[in-house]
Enzyme design. Structure first.
Site, PDB file in Angstrom:
ATOM      1  N   ASP A 160      -6.731  -2.745   5.635  1.00 34.81           N
ATOM      2  CA  ASP A 160      -6.303  -1.790   5.754  1.00 34.81           C
ATOM      3  C   ASP A 160      -6.582  -1.008   7.252  1.00 34.81           C
ATOM      4  O   ASP A 160      -7.502  -1.911   7.930  1.00 34.81           O
ATOM      5  CB  ASP A 160      -6.989  -0.640   4.922  1.00 34.81           C
ATOM      6  CG  ASP A 160      -6.391   0.986   5.149  1.00 34.81           C
ATOM      7  OD1 ASP A 160      -5.211   1.090   5.216  1.00 34.81           O
ATOM      8  OD2 ASP A 160      -7.335   2.034   4.859  1.00 34.81           O
ATOM      9  N   SER A 161      -6.096  -0.286   7.697  1.00 36.17           N
ATOM     10  CA  SER A 161      -6.311   0.318   9.063  1.00 36.17           C
ATOM     11  C   SER A 161      -7.699   0.840   9.123  1.00 36.17           C
ATOM     12  O   SER A 161      -8.128   1.061  10.285  1.00 36.17           O
ATOM     13  CB  SER A 161      -5.209   1.542   9.497  1.00 36.17           C
ATOM     14  OG  SER A 161      -5.386   2.589   8.567  1.00 36.17           O
ATOM     15  N   TYR A 174      -3.278   4.042  11.903  1.00 37.04           N
ATOM     16  CA  TYR A 174      -1.976   3.405  12.404  1.00 37.04           C
ATOM     17  C   TYR A 174      -0.889   4.273  12.247  1.00 37.04           C
ATOM     18  O   TYR A 174       0.140   3.926  12.889  1.00 37.04           O
ATOM     19  CB  TYR A 174      -1.721   2.281  11.469  1.00 37.04           C
ATOM     20  CG  TYR A 174      -2.639   1.008  11.794  1.00 37.04           C
ATOM     21  CD1 TYR A 174      -3.765   0.924  12.312  1.00 37.04           C
ATOM     22  CD2 TYR A 174      -2.338  -0.181  11.015  1.00 37.04           C
ATOM     23  CE1 TYR A 174      -4.514  -0.249  12.888  1.00 37.04           C
ATOM     24  CE2 TYR A 174      -3.128  -1.372  11.462  1.00 37.04           C
ATOM     25  CZ  TYR A 174      -4.337  -1.445  12.284  1.00 37.04           C
ATOM     26  OH  TYR A 174      -4.738  -2.489  12.517  1.00 37.04           O
ATOM     27  N   GLY A 175      -0.696   5.006  11.260  1.00 33.40           N
ATOM     28  CA  GLY A 175       0.376   5.883  10.710  1.00 33.40           C
ATOM     29  C   GLY A 175       1.248   6.485  11.847  1.00 33.40           C
ATOM     30  O   GLY A 175       2.657   6.324  11.886  1.00 33.40           O
ATOM     31  N   CYS A 199      -2.673  -0.827   2.482  1.00 32.69           N
ATOM     32  CA  CYS A 199      -2.314   0.043   3.597  1.00 32.69           C
ATOM     33  C   CYS A 199      -0.571   0.279   3.240  1.00 32.69           C
ATOM     34  O   CYS A 199      -0.055  -0.779   3.148  1.00 32.69           O
ATOM     35  CB  CYS A 199      -2.440  -0.463   4.780  1.00 32.69           C
ATOM     36  SG  CYS A 199      -1.643   0.613   5.957  1.00 32.69           S
ATOM     37  N   ASN A 200      -0.308   1.520   2.700  1.00 33.81           N
ATOM     38  CA  ASN A 200       1.073   1.538   2.344  1.00 33.81           C
ATOM     39  C   ASN A 200       1.813   1.462   3.757  1.00 33.81           C
ATOM     40  O   ASN A 200       2.940   1.133   3.899  1.00 33.81           O
ATOM     41  CB  ASN A 200       1.099   3.057   1.925  1.00 33.81           C
ATOM     42  CG  ASN A 200       0.658   3.167   0.767  1.00 33.81           C
ATOM     43  OD1 ASN A 200       1.489   3.164  -0.288  1.00 33.81           O
ATOM     44  ND2 ASN A 200      -0.478   3.411   0.522  1.00 33.81           N
ATOM     45  N   THR A 201       1.250   1.721   5.001  1.00 34.00           N
ATOM     46  CA  THR A 201       2.046   1.810   6.350  1.00 34.00           C
ATOM     47  C   THR A 201       2.413   0.246   6.479  1.00 34.00           C
ATOM     48  O   THR A 201       3.569  -0.154   7.040  1.00 34.00           O
ATOM     49  CB  THR A 201       1.182   2.637   7.321  1.00 34.00           C
ATOM     50  OG1 THR A 201       0.711   3.666   6.932  1.00 34.00           O
ATOM     51  CG2 THR A 201       1.942   2.601   8.764  1.00 34.00           C
ATOM     52  N   GLU A 229     -11.551   9.561   7.703  1.00 34.58           N
ATOM     53  CA  GLU A 229     -12.229   8.805   8.220  1.00 34.58           C
ATOM     54  C   GLU A 229     -13.788   9.532   8.830  1.00 34.58           C
ATOM     55  O   GLU A 229     -14.796   8.672   9.040  1.00 34.58           O
ATOM     56  CB  GLU A 229     -11.571   8.184   9.430  1.00 34.58           C
ATOM     57  CG  GLU A 229     -10.694   7.041   9.078  1.00 34.58           C
ATOM     58  CD  GLU A 229     -10.992   5.573   8.587  1.00 34.58           C
ATOM     59  OE1 GLU A 229     -11.973   5.208   9.263  1.00 34.58           O
ATOM     60  OE2 GLU A 229     -10.380   5.103   7.647  1.00 34.58           O
ATOM     61  N   CYS A 233      -0.780   6.966   0.597  1.00 33.49           N
ATOM     62  CA  CYS A 233      -1.707   6.201   1.525  1.00 33.49           C
ATOM     63  C   CYS A 233      -2.965   5.958   0.877  1.00 33.49           C
ATOM     64  O   CYS A 233      -3.288   6.799   0.053  1.00 33.49           O
ATOM     65  CB  CYS A 233      -1.788   7.165   2.697  1.00 33.49           C
ATOM     66  SG  CYS A 233      -3.178   7.019   3.775  1.00 33.49           S
ATOM     67  N   THR A 234      -3.671   4.861   1.271  1.00 31.48           N
ATOM     68  CA  THR A 234      -4.799   4.578   0.375  1.00 31.48           C
ATOM     69  C   THR A 234      -5.790   5.406   0.632  1.00 31.48           C
ATOM     70  O   THR A 234      -7.058   5.159   0.099  1.00 31.48           O
ATOM     71  CB  THR A 234      -5.158   3.031   0.471  1.00 31.48           C
ATOM     72  OG1 THR A 234      -5.092   2.594   2.145  1.00 31.48           O
ATOM     73  CG2 THR A 234      -4.133   2.137  -0.371  1.00 31.48           C
ATOM     74  N   HIS A 235      -5.937   6.060   1.805  1.00 33.64           N
ATOM     75  CA  HIS A 235      -7.023   7.066   2.199  1.00 33.64           C
ATOM     76  C   HIS A 235      -7.107   8.290   1.062  1.00 33.64           C
ATOM     77  O   HIS A 235      -8.231   8.949   0.696  1.00 33.64           O
ATOM     78  CB  HIS A 235      -6.821   7.525   3.558  1.00 33.64           C
ATOM     79  CG  HIS A 235      -7.304   6.656   4.594  1.00 33.64           C
ATOM     80  ND1 HIS A 235      -6.910   5.697   4.849  1.00 33.64           N
ATOM     81  CD2 HIS A 235      -8.600   6.479   5.395  1.00 33.64           C
ATOM     82  CE1 HIS A 235      -7.289   4.962   5.919  1.00 33.64           C
ATOM     83  NE2 HIS A 235      -8.312   5.541   6.335  1.00 33.64           N
TER      84      HIS A 235
HETATM   85  N1  DGL Z   1      -4.390   3.755   4.486  1.00 32.69           N
HETATM   86  C1  DGL Z   1      -3.344   3.674   5.247  1.00 32.69           C
HETATM   87  C2  DGL Z   1      -2.075   3.844   4.536  1.00 32.69           C
HETATM   88  O1  DGL Z   1      -2.265   3.405   3.443  1.00 32.69           O
HETATM   89  C3  DGL Z   1      -3.423   4.781   6.257  1.00 32.69           C
HETATM   90  C4  DGL Z   1      -2.599   4.265   7.484  1.00 32.69           C
HETATM   91  C5  DGL Z   1      -3.175   5.053   8.970  1.00 32.69           C
HETATM   92  O2  DGL Z   1      -4.181   4.494   9.583  1.00 32.69           O
HETATM   93  O3  DGL Z   1      -2.541   6.080   9.134  1.00 32.69           O
HETATM   94  O4  DGL Z   1      -1.090   4.084   5.120  1.00 32.69           O
END
Ligand code: DGL
Length: 267
Positions: free
Chosen positions: A14-15, A46-47, A77-79, A153, A185-187
């Site tokens: 993930d990011s 990353y988004g 990471c969904n992105t 984060e 988003c996994t966060h």
């Molecule tokens: N956990 C990432 C996702 O699922 C976050 C992406 C990010 O860093 O913005 O999209």
């Protein structure tokens, strides 16, 4: 298939720390598997980045996993899933499994679906596309949640800043009358208690982490790559920036001591 390959770890990335919500489900479902996690905490989020840059980062991470090596990479990471799983599938010696869209589960509650996700994920339109495959009448209302990843984060899972962000991102979804809310988003599953508090019982909250872990299990099963049942898996957590904050969040998400290290990605 040799036992050697079965005993290789699963790569998960993930990011940042968000993908650990998927690691948690993987560890529960597949306790015999070794896991190597990579979180790009030096470059999160990353988004909001341009798609081409996100793809470049993703390729670098996949080269890191190729060097371990791993038997499967779970894109937690969904992105990166929305932008790069199809493009990179088949380009490495291991298969890729992206985050499940959660749309099948969401549509059990009605055709109006809310999606909380990053800008890049919402813009990709992948969730709406998938929802319409399941049900042509599906209507997905996507809300880009710029503030969530930096807050999470930073360890802010409660307090006025995160409460205000939750309220403002939920407002258009309440207005649209959605019957379910996909955490795209996994966060975001880390904010579930707060989101639940705001929406009450009005919306089903879908965290696709379990579906994602189940999809990973299915790919391993099909390719006869599941580790033997007698094994006890180990988890190694790697980050591009290992701060005290990252340590604290990782330990909190995975409920206990973990092996953590800082690593450098290949160019
Ligand atoms: N956990 C990432 C996702 O699922 C976050 C992406 C990010 O860093 O913005 O999209």
């Amino acid at each position: 298939m040799t036992d050697d390959k079965k005993n290789l770890p699963i790569g998960v990335f993930d990011s940042g720390i968000g993908g650990l919500t998927v690691v948690k489900e993987l560890r529960a479902l597949l306790p015999g598997e070794d896991i190597i996690y990579f979180g790009d905490t030096a470059r999160v989020p990353y988004g909001p980045r341009p798609p081409q840059q996100i793809l470049t980062f993703m390729q670098q991470i996949l080269r890191f996993f190729a060097a371990q090596p791993v038997k499967l990479a779970v894109v937690a990471c969904n992105t990166m899933t929305a932008l790069g799983v199809e493009a990179n599938q088949g380009r490495f010696a291991f298969p890729l499994v992206g985050v499940d869209t959660g749309m099948a589960a969401a549509l059990n509650y009605g055709t109006k679906v809310g999606l909380l996700a990053t800008q890049a994920t919402v813009t990709s339109g992948k969730h709406a596309e998938k929802a319409r495959l399941f049900n042509a009448r599906a209507e997905v209302t996507g809300v880009p949640c710029h503030d969530f990843v930096p807050l999470i984060e930073g360890g802010q899972l409660s307090g006025p800043a995160v409460e205000a962000a939750v309220a403002s991102y939920l407002a258009p979804l309440c207005q649209a009358g959605v019957s379910s809310l996909v955490l795209g988003c996994t966060h975001y599953p880390l904010l579930t208690p707060l989101i639940r508090e705001k929406v009450g019982d009005a919306m089903a909250i879908i965290n696709p982490a379990l579906e994602t872990a189940t999809a990973a299990q299915e790919v391993l099963r099909q390719q006869a790559l599941l580790a033997g049942p007698a094994r006890k898996g180990a988890t190694r957590l790697c980050f591009s920036a290992l701060t005290e904050q990252v340590r604290m969040m990782a330990t909190q998400i995975l409920d206990g001591e973990c092996s953590l290290e800082e690593v450098e990605l290949p160019d």
